[in-house]
Design a protein around this motif. Structure first.
Motif, PDB file in Angstrom:
ATOM      1  N   THR A 151       0.717  -1.407   0.107  1.00  7.96           N
ATOM      2  CA  THR A 151       0.005   0.243  -0.083  1.00  7.96           C
ATOM      3  C   THR A 151       0.595   1.449  -0.090  1.00  7.96           C
ATOM      4  OG1 THR A 151      -1.642  -1.195   0.875  1.00  7.96           O
ATOM      5  CG2 THR A 151      -2.137   0.516   1.062  1.00  7.96           C
ATOM      6  N   THR A 152       1.933   1.909   0.695  1.00  5.55           N
ATOM      7  CA  THR A 152       2.428   2.028   1.303  1.00  5.55           C
ATOM      8  C   THR A 152       3.323   2.609  -0.545  1.00  5.55           C
ATOM      9  OG1 THR A 152       3.228   2.076   3.567  1.00  5.55           O
ATOM     10  CG2 THR A 152       4.791   3.525   2.331  1.00  5.55           C
ATOM     11  N   VAL A 153       3.331   1.654  -0.910  1.00  3.26           N
ATOM     12  CA  VAL A 153       4.641   1.803  -2.549  1.00  3.26           C
ATOM     13  C   VAL A 153       4.004   2.255  -3.287  1.00  3.26           C
ATOM     14  CG1 VAL A 153       6.114   0.628  -3.804  1.00  3.26           C
ATOM     15  CG2 VAL A 153       6.359   0.175  -2.145  1.00  3.26           C
ATOM     16  N   ALA A 154       2.388   1.485  -3.168  1.00  2.00           N
ATOM     17  CA  ALA A 154       1.685   1.816  -4.897  1.00  2.00           C
ATOM     18  C   ALA A 154       1.031   3.157  -4.142  1.00  2.00           C
ATOM     19  CB  ALA A 154       0.372   1.010  -4.714  1.00  2.00           C
ATOM     20  N   ARG A 155       1.008   3.513  -3.162  1.00  2.00           N
ATOM     21  CA  ARG A 155       0.561   5.377  -3.138  1.00  2.00           C
ATOM     22  C   ARG A 155       1.474   6.441  -3.277  1.00  2.00           C
ATOM     23  NH1 ARG A 155      -0.298   5.666   2.117  1.00  2.00           N
ATOM     24  NH2 ARG A 155      -2.876   4.775   2.082  1.00  2.00           N
ATOM     25  N   HIS A 156       3.202   5.905  -3.421  1.00  2.39           N
ATOM     26  CA  HIS A 156       4.335   7.289  -3.474  1.00  2.39           C
ATOM     27  C   HIS A 156       4.288   6.866  -5.187  1.00  2.39           C
ATOM     28  CE1 HIS A 156       8.492   8.452  -3.264  1.00  2.39           C
ATOM     29  NE2 HIS A 156       8.148   8.091  -3.950  1.00  2.39           N
ATOM     30  N   TRP A 157       3.977   5.667  -5.551  1.00  5.29           N
ATOM     31  CA  TRP A 157       4.665   5.439  -7.291  1.00  5.29           C
ATOM     32  C   TRP A 157       3.441   6.133  -8.106  1.00  5.29           C
ATOM     33  CZ3 TRP A 157       1.023   3.583 -11.616  1.00  5.29           C
ATOM     34  CH2 TRP A 157       1.758   3.072 -12.421  1.00  5.29           C
ATOM     35  N   ALA A 158       2.099   6.467  -7.827  1.00  3.96           N
ATOM     36  CA  ALA A 158       0.613   7.347  -8.046  1.00  3.96           C
ATOM     37  C   ALA A 158       1.102   8.344  -7.761  1.00  3.96           C
ATOM     38  CB  ALA A 158      -0.638   6.536  -7.318  1.00  3.96           C
ATOM     39  N   ASN A 159       1.210   9.161  -6.285  1.00  2.00           N
ATOM     40  CA  ASN A 159       1.828  10.569  -6.315  1.00  2.00           C
ATOM     41  C   ASN A 159       2.990  11.248  -6.873  1.00  2.00           C
ATOM     42  OD1 ASN A 159      -0.013  10.635  -3.981  1.00  2.00           O
ATOM     43  ND2 ASN A 159       1.356   9.643  -2.403  1.00  2.00           N
ATOM     44  N   THR A 160       3.765  10.230  -7.614  1.00  2.00           N
ATOM     45  CA  THR A 160       4.606  10.639  -7.796  1.00  2.00           C
ATOM     46  C   THR A 160       5.171  10.840  -9.451  1.00  2.00           C
ATOM     47  OG1 THR A 160       6.960   9.097  -7.551  1.00  2.00           O
ATOM     48  CG2 THR A 160       7.062  10.559  -5.944  1.00  2.00           C
ATOM     49  N   ARG A 161       4.234   9.616 -10.452  1.00  2.00           N
ATOM     50  CA  ARG A 161       4.026   9.694 -11.585  1.00  2.00           C
ATOM     51  C   ARG A 161       4.010  11.491 -11.884  1.00  2.00           C
ATOM     52  NH1 ARG A 161       1.105   6.132 -15.067  1.00  2.00           N
ATOM     53  NH2 ARG A 161       2.844   6.351 -15.633  1.00  2.00           N
ATOM     54  N   PRO A 162       3.990  11.591 -13.612  1.00  2.00           N
ATOM     55  CA  PRO A 162       3.899  12.806 -14.328  1.00  2.00           C
ATOM     56  C   PRO A 162       2.179  12.617 -14.449  1.00  2.00           C
ATOM     57  CG  PRO A 162       5.441  11.106 -15.922  1.00  2.00           C
ATOM     58  CD  PRO A 162       5.304  10.570 -14.780  1.00  2.00           C
ATOM     59  N   VAL A 163       2.065  11.571 -14.942  1.00  2.00           N
ATOM     60  CA  VAL A 163       0.395  11.661 -15.269  1.00  2.00           C
ATOM     61  C   VAL A 163      -0.661  11.146 -14.239  1.00  2.00           C
ATOM     62  CG1 VAL A 163       0.618  11.445 -17.862  1.00  2.00           C
ATOM     63  CG2 VAL A 163       0.882   9.541 -16.022  1.00  2.00           C
ATOM     64  N   PRO A 164      -1.815  12.073 -14.090  1.00  2.00           N
ATOM     65  CA  PRO A 164      -2.887  11.213 -13.633  1.00  2.00           C
ATOM     66  C   PRO A 164      -2.838   9.866 -13.197  1.00  2.00           C
ATOM     67  CG  PRO A 164      -3.768  13.439 -14.902  1.00  2.00           C
ATOM     68  CD  PRO A 164      -2.408  12.422 -15.775  1.00  2.00           C
ATOM     69  N   THR A 165      -2.652  10.023 -11.822  1.00  2.00           N
ATOM     70  CA  THR A 165      -2.617   8.087 -11.379  1.00  2.00           C
ATOM     71  C   THR A 165      -3.474   8.246 -10.284  1.00  2.00           C
ATOM     72  OG1 THR A 165      -0.375   7.958 -12.166  1.00  2.00           O
ATOM     73  CG2 THR A 165      -1.203   5.536 -10.962  1.00  2.00           C
ATOM     74  N   ALA A 166      -4.123   7.001  -9.618  1.00  2.00           N
ATOM     75  CA  ALA A 166      -5.114   6.937  -8.924  1.00  2.00           C
ATOM     76  C   ALA A 166      -4.958   4.888  -8.097  1.00  2.00           C
ATOM     77  CB  ALA A 166      -6.825   6.133  -9.376  1.00  2.00           C
ATOM     78  N   HIS A 167      -4.669   5.602  -6.868  1.00  2.00           N
ATOM     79  CA  HIS A 167      -4.205   4.458  -6.141  1.00  2.00           C
ATOM     80  C   HIS A 167      -6.088   3.669  -5.392  1.00  2.00           C
ATOM     81  CE1 HIS A 167      -3.160   2.487  -2.142  1.00  2.00           C
ATOM     82  NE2 HIS A 167      -2.900   1.752  -3.024  1.00  2.00           N
ATOM     83  N   ASN A 199     -13.024   2.162 -15.263  1.00  2.00           N
ATOM     84  CA  ASN A 199     -13.367   3.823 -14.853  1.00  2.00           C
ATOM     85  C   ASN A 199     -12.162   4.797 -15.542  1.00  2.00           C
ATOM     86  OD1 ASN A 199     -15.595   4.937 -15.375  1.00  2.00           O
ATOM     87  ND2 ASN A 199     -16.418   5.150 -13.418  1.00  2.00           N
ATOM     88  N   PHE A 200     -11.295   4.555 -13.972  1.00  2.00           N
ATOM     89  CA  PHE A 200     -10.716   5.575 -14.632  1.00  2.00           C
ATOM     90  C   PHE A 200      -9.452   5.558 -15.833  1.00  2.00           C
ATOM     91  CE2 PHE A 200     -10.730   5.415  -9.266  1.00  2.00           C
ATOM     92  CZ  PHE A 200      -9.990   6.945  -9.305  1.00  2.00           C
ATOM     93  N   LEU A 201      -9.426   4.214 -16.019  1.00  2.00           N
ATOM     94  CA  LEU A 201      -8.974   3.752 -16.990  1.00  2.00           C
ATOM     95  C   LEU A 201      -9.122   4.535 -18.481  1.00  2.00           C
ATOM     96  CD1 LEU A 201      -7.159  -0.283 -16.281  1.00  2.00           C
ATOM     97  CD2 LEU A 201      -6.290   2.212 -16.792  1.00  2.00           C
ATOM     98  N   ALA A 202     -10.754   4.089 -18.647  1.00  2.00           N
ATOM     99  CA  ALA A 202     -11.825   5.164 -19.739  1.00  2.00           C
ATOM    100  C   ALA A 202     -11.350   6.505 -19.495  1.00  2.00           C
ATOM    101  CB  ALA A 202     -12.967   4.662 -19.294  1.00  2.00           C
ATOM    102  N   ASN A 203     -10.533   6.792 -18.675  1.00  2.00           N
ATOM    103  CA  ASN A 203     -10.951   8.452 -18.525  1.00  2.00           C
ATOM    104  C   ASN A 203      -9.722   9.248 -18.791  1.00  2.00           C
ATOM    105  OD1 ASN A 203     -13.865  10.125 -18.413  1.00  2.00           O
ATOM    106  ND2 ASN A 203     -14.150   8.259 -16.791  1.00  2.00           N
ATOM    107  N   GLY A 204      -8.738   7.880 -19.480  1.00  2.00           N
ATOM    108  CA  GLY A 204      -7.366   8.020 -19.227  1.00  2.00           C
ATOM    109  C   GLY A 204      -6.566   8.408 -17.941  1.00  2.00           C
ATOM    110  N   ILE A 205      -7.021   8.105 -17.565  1.00  2.00           N
ATOM    111  CA  ILE A 205      -6.368   7.939 -15.675  1.00  2.00           C
ATOM    112  C   ILE A 205      -5.499   6.155 -15.175  1.00  2.00           C
ATOM    113  CG2 ILE A 205      -6.761   8.200 -13.417  1.00  2.00           C
ATOM    114  CD1 ILE A 205      -8.620  10.764 -13.344  1.00  2.00           C
ATOM    115  N   SER A 206      -4.714   6.613 -15.385  1.00  2.00           N
ATOM    116  CA  SER A 206      -3.738   5.287 -15.400  1.00  2.00           C
ATOM    117  C   SER A 206      -4.298   5.242 -13.300  1.00  2.00           C
ATOM    118  CB  SER A 206      -2.298   5.440 -14.605  1.00  2.00           C
ATOM    119  OG  SER A 206      -2.018   5.393 -15.833  1.00  2.00           O
ATOM    120  N   CYS A 207      -4.309   3.486 -13.220  1.00  2.00           N
ATOM    121  CA  CYS A 207      -4.163   3.137 -11.475  1.00  2.00           C
ATOM    122  C   CYS A 207      -3.248   1.773 -11.277  1.00  2.00           C
ATOM    123  CB  CYS A 207      -6.244   2.811 -11.722  1.00  2.00           C
ATOM    124  SG  CYS A 207      -6.319   1.198 -12.300  1.00  2.00           S
TER     125      CYS A 207
END
Length: 245
Positions: free
Chosen positions: A77-93, A135-143
């Motif tokens: 959970t900690t790593v996934a949250r950090h990876w999502a926070n630091t990407r240059p494009v919108p990313t959800a966890h 739903n996120f992916l359909a709107n261009g948001i990684s997860c």
């Protein structure tokens, strides 16, 4: 005819055209400024091509669906949250444990025993996570999702995640040493903390991922930032060789 100075003057209202002035030679050593054309366009020297910019390392701006697998205490959970926070494009966890705990009254805690109620709530939470991810992916948001997926248990398995999220789901396993996960588990509280025996049992079953072909990251001696970087590099290799997993 009218006469004036020199014996002749132009008719009234007319003036003789003045002769053009002689050109002024440029001063010695000065550059000659180009005269604009009628359109006002001034010729410019050709542009110098900029050097090519190397592509950014890692996954860059790719839209991805990632499943981070690992035992309790692996730091998913900690790593996934950090990876999502630091990407240059919108990313959800999306954390499966968080979604499971949306059920307050009547929560079937797997620590109390795996039964039909805990299995049903797990399936429901996984479907909910999968719907959110699509739903996120359909709107261009990684997860990125995280779950303790077992290689030897179809119910809590990888196939169910791929059915709910999609075949493009990229799984990566975090598997530090047993002593590491025991120490991390000891720092937990509430229903997230497991007995040492349960942690050891889960960790042992996770070893079944070796030989599966999935990338495995031993983050025993990596901090969160280093683990997230190793995760991104593993995902970049998967993008460079599609179908390798």
């Amino acid at each position: 005819m009218q006469h004036g100075v020199g014996g002749w003057s132009p008719p009234t209202g007319q003036h003789p055209a003045a002769p053009p002035p002689p050109p002024i030679p440029p001063a010695q050593g000065w550059p000659v400024t180009p005269v604009p054309e009628a359109t006002g366009h001034i010729p410019l020297p050709p542009a110098v091509a900029a050097p090519p910019v190397p592509p950014a390392p890692g996954t860059g701006g790719a839209t991805l669906a990632v499943l981070l697998i690992g035992p309790a205490g692996a730091g998913k959970t900690t790593v996934a949250r950090h990876w999502a926070n630091t990407r240059p494009v919108p990313t959800a966890h999306i954390s499966l444990d968080d979604v499971r705990e949306w059920v307050r009254s009547g929560f079937a805690d797997p620590q109390s025993g795996w039964n039909e109620h805990s299995e049903a709530q797990y399936r429901l939470a996984r479907r909910t996570c999968g719907f959110s991810a699509r739903n996120f992916l359909a709107n261009g948001i990684s997860c990125i999702l995280d779950d303790a997926v077992f290689p030897d248990r179809p119910v809590v398995g990888l196939g169910g995640w791929k059915r709910h999220v999609g075949p493009g789901l990229l799984p990566v396993v975090l598997l530090p040493g047993l002593e590491i996960v025991l120490d991390r588990n000891a720092a937990r509280s509430g229903n997230r903390r497991l007995s040492d025996e349960e942690v050891a049992r889960i960790h042992g079953r996770m070893a079944g991922w070796y030989g599966s072909g999935l990338p495995i990251i031993d983050n025993s001696h990596l901090d969160v930032e280093g683990t997230a970087r190793a995760l991104d590099e593993a995902l970049a290799r998967a993008l460079a060789a599609p179908g390798s997993w």
